[in-house]
Design a protein around this motif. Structure first.
Motif, PDB file in Angstrom:
ATOM      1  N   ASN A   1       0.938  -1.252  -0.046  1.00 25.70           N
ATOM      2  CA  ASN A   1      -0.001  -0.129   0.035  1.00 25.70           C
ATOM      3  C   ASN A   1       0.944   1.307  -0.157  1.00 25.70           C
ATOM      4  O   ASN A   1       1.571   1.450   1.138  1.00 25.70           O
ATOM      5  CB  ASN A   1      -0.928  -0.081   1.405  1.00 25.70           C
ATOM      6  N   LEU A   2       0.927   1.950  -1.272  1.00 24.06           N
ATOM      7  CA  LEU A   2       1.728   3.184  -1.139  1.00 24.06           C
ATOM      8  C   LEU A   2       1.461   4.104  -0.058  1.00 24.06           C
ATOM      9  O   LEU A   2       2.489   4.842   0.483  1.00 24.06           O
ATOM     10  CB  LEU A   2       1.521   3.935  -2.461  1.00 24.06           C
ATOM     11  N   ASP A   3       0.131   4.472   0.575  1.00 24.54           N
ATOM     12  CA  ASP A   3      -0.038   5.289   1.489  1.00 24.54           C
ATOM     13  C   ASP A   3       0.770   4.731   2.700  1.00 24.54           C
ATOM     14  O   ASP A   3       1.474   5.575   3.778  1.00 24.54           O
ATOM     15  CB  ASP A   3      -1.549   5.372   2.041  1.00 24.54           C
ATOM     16  N   THR A   4       0.555   3.486   3.121  1.00 25.24           N
ATOM     17  CA  THR A   4       1.266   2.846   4.447  1.00 25.24           C
ATOM     18  C   THR A   4       2.943   3.008   4.235  1.00 25.24           C
ATOM     19  O   THR A   4       3.584   3.484   5.195  1.00 25.24           O
ATOM     20  CB  THR A   4       0.930   1.493   4.265  1.00 25.24           C
ATOM     21  N   GLU A   5       3.271   2.677   3.091  1.00 27.83           N
ATOM     22  CA  GLU A   5       4.655   2.933   2.734  1.00 27.83           C
ATOM     23  C   GLU A   5       5.354   4.175   2.886  1.00 27.83           C
ATOM     24  O   GLU A   5       6.494   4.638   3.514  1.00 27.83           O
ATOM     25  CB  GLU A   5       5.410   2.180   1.542  1.00 27.83           C
ATOM     26  N   THR A   6       4.560   5.205   2.400  1.00 26.71           N
ATOM     27  CA  THR A   6       5.007   6.755   2.582  1.00 26.71           C
ATOM     28  C   THR A   6       4.937   7.263   3.908  1.00 26.71           C
ATOM     29  O   THR A   6       5.971   7.831   4.316  1.00 26.71           O
ATOM     30  CB  THR A   6       3.939   7.458   1.626  1.00 26.71           C
ATOM     31  N   LEU A   7       3.913   6.723   4.739  1.00 25.44           N
ATOM     32  CA  LEU A   7       3.935   7.216   6.019  1.00 25.44           C
ATOM     33  C   LEU A   7       5.127   6.508   6.729  1.00 25.44           C
ATOM     34  O   LEU A   7       5.924   7.177   7.680  1.00 25.44           O
ATOM     35  CB  LEU A   7       2.486   6.798   6.788  1.00 25.44           C
TER      36      LEU A   7
ATOM     37  N   THR B   1       8.284   8.295   6.312  1.00 25.33           N
ATOM     38  CA  THR B   1       8.304   9.523   6.770  1.00 25.33           C
ATOM     39  C   THR B   1       8.796   9.309   8.128  1.00 25.33           C
ATOM     40  O   THR B   1       9.819  10.120   8.830  1.00 25.33           O
ATOM     41  CB  THR B   1       6.927  10.415   6.415  1.00 25.33           C
TER      42      THR B   1
END
Length: 113
Positions: A77-83, A86
């Motif tokens: 999940n790109l959102d999970t990986e981005t968070l 960060t």
């Protein structure tokens, strides 16, 4: 170099965070790979236990995510990986600053001593 619980814990944290960064990069690189399941790195609980025991040294472990998959069997999940990326970058910066403080204190003690 002088080994302390703090310096061993910081070194373990930096190693774990570095491993997590690599896992995140690998996950993102495989976001469209059918059947790929995301890698997860954990070390915080083991590190806390090691510090409580007066050691501070631990090793990060990698496992596969058990999160639900898409139809192609991939669960990145790109959102999970981005968070996660960060958060990991900020934690790495904090640990690096703490390590620099430890080294500065050692240098000052050696200089004054």
């Amino acid at each position: 170099m002088l080994e302390s619980v703090t310096s061993r814990a910081l070194e373990s944290a930096l190693d774990g965070l570095s491993m997590r960064q690599k896992a995140i990069a690998n996950n993102i690189a495989n976001i469209n790979t059918p059947g790929y399941t995301a890698e997860r790195v954990s070390f915080e609980d083991a590190l806390a236990k090691s510090v409580q025991q007066g050691n501070g040294a631990t090793t990060a472990t990698m496992s596969r995510s058990l999160e639900p998959t898409r139809e192609d069997g991939n669960n990145v999940n790109l959102d999970t990986e981005t968070l996660s990326n960060t958060t990991t970058v900020l934690q790495y910066q904090f640990a690096t600053q703490a390590e620099n403080q430890v080294l500065t204190s050692i240098r000052a003690a050696l200089k004054d001593g």
